[in-house]
Design a protein around this motif. Structure first.
Motif, mmCIF file in Angstrom:
data_model
loop_
_atom_site.group_PDB
_atom_site.id
_atom_site.type_symbol
_atom_site.label_atom_id
_atom_site.label_comp_id
_atom_site.label_asym_id
_atom_site.label_seq_id
_atom_site.Cartn_x
_atom_site.Cartn_y
_atom_site.Cartn_z
ATOM 1 N N PRO A 137 74.504 -58.188 53.125
ATOM 2 C CA PRO A 137 75.294 -59.256 52.494
ATOM 3 C C PRO A 137 76.645 -59.391 53.188
ATOM 4 O O PRO A 137 77.175 -58.418 53.727
ATOM 5 C CB PRO A 137 75.451 -58.766 51.062
ATOM 6 C CG PRO A 137 75.317 -57.290 51.134
ATOM 7 C CD PRO A 137 74.349 -57.015 52.234
ATOM 8 N N LYS A 138 77.177 -60.598 53.161
ATOM 9 C CA LYS A 138 78.469 -60.841 53.817
ATOM 10 C C LYS A 138 79.610 -60.881 52.808
ATOM 11 O O LYS A 138 80.761 -60.737 53.150
ATOM 12 C CB LYS A 138 78.409 -62.157 54.598
ATOM 13 C CG LYS A 138 77.459 -62.071 55.787
ATOM 14 C CD LYS A 138 77.739 -63.138 56.823
ATOM 15 C CE LYS A 138 77.097 -64.465 56.450
ATOM 16 N NZ LYS A 138 75.627 -64.457 56.484
ATOM 17 N N TYR A 139 79.254 -61.184 51.566
ATOM 18 C CA TYR A 139 80.299 -61.267 50.547
ATOM 19 C C TYR A 139 79.682 -61.057 49.171
ATOM 20 O O TYR A 139 78.492 -61.298 48.963
ATOM 21 C CB TYR A 139 81.012 -62.615 50.561
ATOM 22 C CG TYR A 139 80.221 -63.715 51.201
ATOM 23 C CD1 TYR A 139 79.023 -64.127 50.646
ATOM 24 C CD2 TYR A 139 80.653 -64.327 52.366
ATOM 25 C CE1 TYR A 139 78.275 -65.115 51.230
ATOM 26 C CE2 TYR A 139 79.900 -65.331 52.976
ATOM 27 C CZ TYR A 139 78.719 -65.717 52.397
ATOM 28 O OH TYR A 139 77.963 -66.694 52.961
ATOM 29 N N GLY A 140 80.495 -60.583 48.246
ATOM 30 C CA GLY A 140 80.033 -60.456 46.866
ATOM 31 C C GLY A 140 80.721 -61.526 46.055
ATOM 32 O O GLY A 140 80.509 -62.718 46.247
ATOM 33 N N ILE A 141 81.598 -61.054 45.179
ATOM 34 C CA ILE A 141 82.328 -61.985 44.334
ATOM 35 C C ILE A 141 83.248 -62.907 45.158
ATOM 36 O O ILE A 141 83.569 -64.014 44.739
ATOM 37 C CB ILE A 141 83.127 -61.175 43.280
ATOM 38 C CG1 ILE A 141 83.945 -62.069 42.358
ATOM 39 C CG2 ILE A 141 84.054 -60.183 43.940
ATOM 40 C CD1 ILE A 141 83.111 -62.614 41.263
ATOM 41 N N LEU A 142 83.637 -62.445 46.331
ATOM 42 C CA LEU A 142 84.553 -63.241 47.170
ATOM 43 C C LEU A 142 83.942 -64.561 47.612
ATOM 44 O O LEU A 142 84.656 -65.467 48.036
ATOM 45 C CB LEU A 142 84.979 -62.448 48.412
ATOM 46 C CG LEU A 142 85.890 -61.256 48.172
ATOM 47 C CD1 LEU A 142 86.446 -60.743 49.482
ATOM 48 C CD2 LEU A 142 87.037 -61.632 47.246
ATOM 49 N N PHE A 143 82.619 -64.668 47.520
ATOM 50 C CA PHE A 143 81.955 -65.919 47.880
ATOM 51 C C PHE A 143 82.523 -67.092 47.101
ATOM 52 O O PHE A 143 82.574 -68.216 47.579
ATOM 53 C CB PHE A 143 80.456 -65.801 47.613
ATOM 54 C CG PHE A 143 79.701 -67.058 47.910
ATOM 55 C CD1 PHE A 143 79.599 -67.518 49.217
ATOM 56 C CD2 PHE A 143 79.111 -67.797 46.899
ATOM 57 C CE1 PHE A 143 78.910 -68.684 49.504
ATOM 58 C CE2 PHE A 143 78.429 -68.962 47.178
ATOM 59 C CZ PHE A 143 78.322 -69.409 48.487
ATOM 60 N N GLN A 144 82.989 -66.805 45.881
ATOM 61 C CA GLN A 144 83.506 -67.889 45.031
ATOM 62 C C GLN A 144 84.920 -68.325 45.402
ATOM 63 O O GLN A 144 85.431 -69.301 44.867
ATOM 64 C CB GLN A 144 83.498 -67.450 43.560
ATOM 65 C CG GLN A 144 82.102 -67.262 43.006
ATOM 66 C CD GLN A 144 82.123 -66.509 41.687
ATOM 67 O OE1 GLN A 144 83.125 -66.505 40.980
ATOM 68 N NE2 GLN A 144 81.031 -65.855 41.353
ATOM 69 N N HIS A 145 85.549 -67.573 46.299
ATOM 70 C CA HIS A 145 86.931 -67.903 46.655
ATOM 71 C C HIS A 145 86.969 -69.175 47.481
ATOM 72 O O HIS A 145 86.120 -69.400 48.340
ATOM 73 C CB HIS A 145 87.528 -66.738 47.444
ATOM 74 C CG HIS A 145 89.019 -66.805 47.539
ATOM 75 N ND1 HIS A 145 89.658 -67.634 48.413
ATOM 76 C CD2 HIS A 145 89.993 -66.159 46.863
ATOM 77 C CE1 HIS A 145 90.972 -67.497 48.284
ATOM 78 N NE2 HIS A 145 91.196 -66.595 47.340
ATOM 79 N N SER A 146 87.981 -69.997 47.215
ATOM 80 C CA SER A 146 88.028 -71.300 47.857
ATOM 81 C C SER A 146 88.093 -71.176 49.379
ATOM 82 O O SER A 146 87.572 -72.009 50.108
ATOM 83 C CB SER A 146 89.221 -72.102 47.337
ATOM 84 O OG SER A 146 90.415 -71.484 47.760
ATOM 85 N N LEU A 147 88.724 -70.110 49.863
ATOM 86 C CA LEU A 147 88.835 -69.920 51.312
ATOM 87 C C LEU A 147 87.455 -69.774 51.948
ATOM 88 O O LEU A 147 87.172 -70.350 53.003
ATOM 89 C CB LEU A 147 89.663 -68.660 51.588
ATOM 90 C CG LEU A 147 90.205 -68.547 53.005
ATOM 91 C CD1 LEU A 147 91.472 -69.346 53.148
ATOM 92 C CD2 LEU A 147 90.443 -67.087 53.350
ATOM 93 N N VAL A 148 86.582 -69.000 51.282
ATOM 94 C CA VAL A 148 85.223 -68.799 51.804
ATOM 95 C C VAL A 148 84.404 -70.066 51.599
ATOM 96 O O VAL A 148 83.618 -70.481 52.447
ATOM 97 C CB VAL A 148 84.555 -67.599 51.107
ATOM 98 C CG1 VAL A 148 83.144 -67.382 51.636
ATOM 99 C CG2 VAL A 148 85.384 -66.346 51.306
ATOM 100 N N GLN A 149 84.627 -70.706 50.459
ATOM 101 C CA GLN A 149 83.895 -71.933 50.152
ATOM 102 C C GLN A 149 84.197 -73.033 51.151
ATOM 103 O O GLN A 149 83.320 -73.770 51.571
ATOM 104 C CB GLN A 149 84.266 -72.404 48.742
ATOM 105 C CG GLN A 149 83.649 -71.565 47.636
ATOM 106 C CD GLN A 149 82.181 -71.848 47.444
ATOM 107 O OE1 GLN A 149 81.776 -72.993 47.459
ATOM 108 N NE2 GLN A 149 81.387 -70.801 47.304
#
Lengths: 309, 309
Positions: free
Chosen positions: B252-264
């Motif tokens: 996996p590349k991200y967990g909860i951070l996937f929801q962060h606008s920067l990643v989005q």
């Protein structure tokens, strides 16, 4: 030989080759139910007979034309919508309300556990003293820590002193919970009102929660009224019943009826018997209710209570 | 040779055979932390040395006496309770609040679906027009069927006309739902307040929901501060991570951070990179917060935003 045919589009006269000789198109669906136009055509074409079923294809090829097809589609939609509109009965309302009560039970349980944990940071001892979620919330919203310690003779607390706004946040949850409990009570009152009008016998003998659950599990009063008593006895025990059929485990004796006070109060070895007798009488009740019969449930109730005490 | 020993009961002087020569018993736990009594005994028995660890058994056999044992038990309990009382930190409050927000999300979703179904008996068409549960409820509580039909240009409805009290019951559910949504918003505001004081850097860079979730997943700020950035990057992706380890599927590349606008907002092929950089900076943020450092998060944020736009 001429053929007469009527559907939601209008009334038609066809010759033997399926050519349209005459027609009266309906402008409104009402005319379809009145059947006047067919009588008119019948008078005009005395020799005509109703289109026999094996010749329907003649007519079908006619209405493949786009103008008929469109109209056919629209009229059918209108009929379906009307039927849908008329199909909502007290059954649906009862089913929705009882289902939501089940939902609320789950939810209040979930939130109450969270509340106990959260409030436990502040005053864990009180949670052990009061087992009922609802009572606990009531006490906490009414009295502060000091008063509660006195009332429940708790000398010391491990809970930490939270800031005012921290405690406020927990109390918001408590208030919310209280309202959810209130909504559940309201639903129960509402169900009582609806069922008093719709199925007074079932309500009287089964009580509001079990009665409504039976309507939900039995998919409505009409369906419930045609079920055999033995099926009513096992409504809500489907899982155990199918396990019994599949693996030969012992057959269930009751489903939702287990919660009924009559079964609860009966001696352990008589519970199956009590459930069977109760289901018998309930089966009579739902039939009385469905066919708008007398209010006999109080007699049944008395009879059963005398037998199983 | 004499031995000096202090524990929560008091200070003791033992001879080489383990016989008690002298003692000062504490009347209060405060004296234990002050260490005065040991100094007193040291002055009185100049030759005494602290009891070496291999001779603890001498002392232990002494306190097997009932009066010591009882006191020992009580004092230990008091210490533990005090420690517990002091152990409630902002971490706990944040964890409870964010967990309850998660609970509320589940609950509102459950109840909203029930509401749509129930209200659908009355006016099914409006449910299709408004996808958001919250908006739907708002509209329904504000306007009646006729007004809504006009506003959303619905010409016809399949819904049946319910009685006033039937509709009232559904609206009670809607009101309850609205309050649950409100409580969720309140929790979010509360979290913002707590986190502004407790972990301003984390709050600034991660936002309130993701920040609080990180604290929940990382088991508190202290623990989060010692985690490597790569672990922070994968918090909330434990399932995928263990699947990766077990079956060799892609990591996996991200967990909860996937929801962060920067990643989005990042391009799809850059999302993993964005999550890594974000986790790097978040790791710095939680350390700054834990050690009460400067407020540097806005700089980090700017830096990251410039890099991934």
């Amino acid at each position: 030989m001429k053929f007469l045919f009527t559907n939601i589009l209008g009334s038609f006269v066809l010759d033997e080759q399926g050519k349209m000789m005459d027609s009266i198109l309906f402008t409104d669906l009402k005319e379809f139910t009145e059947k006047k136009s067919e009588d008119l055509l019948q008078k005009k074409y005395k020799q005509s007979i109703p289109l026999p079923q094996e010749k329907y294809h003649l007519f079908l090829s006619l209405v493949k034309e786009k103008k008929y097809y469109e109209l056919f589609h629209q009229r059918n939609l209108r009929i379906t919508k009307k039927a849908l509109k008329a199909s909502v009965s007290d059954d649906n309302l009862i089913t929705q309300a009882i289902a939501n009560m089940g939902e609320l039970d789950k939810i209040t349980n979930l939130l109450s556990k969270r509340f106990r944990e959260w409030y436990g940071l502040y005053f864990p001892e009180i949670g052990e003293k009061i087992a009922s979620h609802e009572k606990l919330i009531e006490f906490i919203l009414k009295k502060n820590k000091k008063e509660l310690m006195q009332q429940f003779s708790i000398k010391e607390t491990m809970g930490s002193d939270l800031g005012k706004e921290d405690l406020e946040e927990i109390k918001l949850l408590a208030i919310q919970l209280q309202q959810l409990y209130l909504l559940r009570t309201r639903h129960e009152e509402y169900l009582t009102t609806v069922m008093k009008r719709y199925c007074p016998n079932l309500l009287e003998l089964a009580g509001v929660t079990i009665g409504a659950k039976l309507l939900e599990l039995g998919k409505g009063l009409k369906h419930l009224a045609v079920l055999p008593a033995s099926t009513i006895q096992l409504l809500g025990a489907e899982k155990a019943l199918f396990r019994h059929i599949k693996t030969g485990s012992r057959s269930p004796k009751y489903g939702i009826l287990f919660q009924h006070s009559l079964v609860q109060k009966a001696k352990k070895q008589e519970r199956g018997k009590a459930a069977r007798s109760l289901a018998d009488k309930l089966s009579l009740c739902v039939r009385l209710d469905y066919f708008k019969g007398e209010f006999k449930a109080p007699n049944y109730k008395k009879e059963l209570e005398e037998r199983f005490r």
